[in-house]
Design an enzyme around this catalytic site. Structure first.
Site, PDB file in Angstrom:
ATOM      1  N   SER A 158       0.846  -1.194   0.000  1.00 42.92           N
ATOM      2  CA  SER A 158       0.000   0.000   0.000  1.00 42.92           C
ATOM      3  C   SER A 158       0.876   1.236   0.000  1.00 42.92           C
ATOM      4  O   SER A 158       2.005   1.203   0.525  1.00 42.92           O
ATOM      5  CB  SER A 158      -0.884   0.007   1.255  1.00 42.92           C
ATOM      6  OG  SER A 158      -1.521   1.260   1.431  1.00 42.92           O
ATOM      7  N   TYR A 171      -2.558  -0.872   9.988  1.00 45.32           N
ATOM      8  CA  TYR A 171      -2.526  -1.224   8.561  1.00 45.32           C
ATOM      9  C   TYR A 171      -1.222  -0.764   7.921  1.00 45.32           C
ATOM     10  O   TYR A 171      -0.548  -1.538   7.230  1.00 45.32           O
ATOM     11  CB  TYR A 171      -3.723  -0.582   7.867  1.00 45.32           C
ATOM     12  CG  TYR A 171      -3.791  -0.838   6.380  1.00 45.32           C
ATOM     13  CD1 TYR A 171      -4.256  -2.044   5.886  1.00 45.32           C
ATOM     14  CD2 TYR A 171      -3.423   0.150   5.469  1.00 45.32           C
ATOM     15  CE1 TYR A 171      -4.344  -2.273   4.518  1.00 45.32           C
ATOM     16  CE2 TYR A 171      -3.499  -0.064   4.104  1.00 45.32           C
ATOM     17  CZ  TYR A 171      -3.960  -1.280   3.636  1.00 45.32           C
ATOM     18  OH  TYR A 171      -4.027  -1.501   2.279  1.00 45.32           O
TER      19      TYR A 171
END
Length: 276
Positions: A158, A171
């Site tokens: 990401s 995350y």
């Protein structure tokens, strides 16, 4: 009269394992690979999503049961957190469709919350799936690719791995682990002719993104950015589609990327100004 030879599909008869294949980016990767002639082992915890993928796949046979090979597609339920199950499923995939040529490690989850509000279970869940799960699958596939001295691995990380995001510490940290793990794996596998690369998406129109919108954000807010949260908008003025991210994954798996390894390809419409 056209005398040009027919173009061979980019992944003709190559066997690629795809995790997180029941929906979103993983499903888009599986569909695009199948369209380009690959044999695909699609795995996920979501059996309903896998059955949907099976039903939509080209070259399908009458059976749509999990763990039945149907033309170029084999599907199986897999919890990437379970290392023994990962080894078993990878072995079954090879028995069904032949030796593996590559891996697209897409499975991942999102836990949101500011650090002071996160509980231990949220933090652990994020790392169990996003980091340890990637380790389990990459290790199992890398062992087999190393024996053949060929292949390619792409992990989906990401843009949050390199750019801080308020409310996304678990995350972002788990994805940073994936990115650096992938680079280390790439160094270790390079002497065997195996490439390892990373695709780092930004905001993408998936169920995960839509869940964030349900908590008070929106498509427009993501595109515009939020200076109060130190978040830039998206210069290309749109959210990515799963198919756009999948195209980047396929490029890095393909022979077109034959001299690319350890690379982190950010696909975020310019949201992080390509810095990290």
């Amino acid at each position: 009269m056209n005398t040009q030879p027919a173009t061979r599909p980019a992944f003709q008869d190559r066997h690629i394992l795809v995790t997180g294949a029941a929906s979103g980016i993983g499903a888009a990767v599986a569909r695009q690979l199948l369209a380009q002639g690959a044999r695909v082992s699609a795995v996920d915890l979501d059996e309903t999503g896998l059955q949907r993928l099976h039903a939509q796949a080209p070259h399908r046979a009458a059976s749509s049961r999990l763990e039945d090979a149907s033309g170029h597609l084999w599907t199986a339920r897999l919890d990437v957190r379970d290392s023994a199950q990962v080894e078993q499923v990878v072995a079954k995939a090879q028995a069904a469709l032949g030796p593996l040529d590559g891996l697209a490690s897409v499975a991942g989850i999102l836990e949101m919350g500011e650090v002071v509000d996160l509980d231990d279970a949220q933090w652990q869940h994020c790392f169990d799936v996003n980091a340890t799960g990637v380790f389990h699958v990459c290790r199992a596939v890398a062992r087999r690719l190393r024996e053949r001295r060929a292949g390619a691995i792409v992990t989906v990380s990401s843009n949050a791995a390199a750019t801080p995001r308020a409310g996304m510490a678990a995350y972002a940290a788990s994805k940073a682990a994936v990115t650096q793990f992938s680079r280390c794996l790439g160094l270790e596998l390079a002497p065997y002719g195996i490439r390892v690369n990373i695709v780092s998406p930004g905001s993408t129109d998936t169920a995960m993104q839509q869940a964030m919108w349900a908590q008070g954000s929106s498509r427009a807010a993501v595109i515009q950015g939020d200076p109060s949260r130190w978040r830039l908008g998206i210069p290309l003025d749109k959210i990515a589609t799963p198919e756009e991210i999948a195209a980047a994954v396929l490029f890095l798996l393909s022979d077109q990327a034959s001299h690319i390894t350890l690379h982190d390809l950010r696909v975020d419409g310019g949201a992080t100004l390509d810095q990290g």
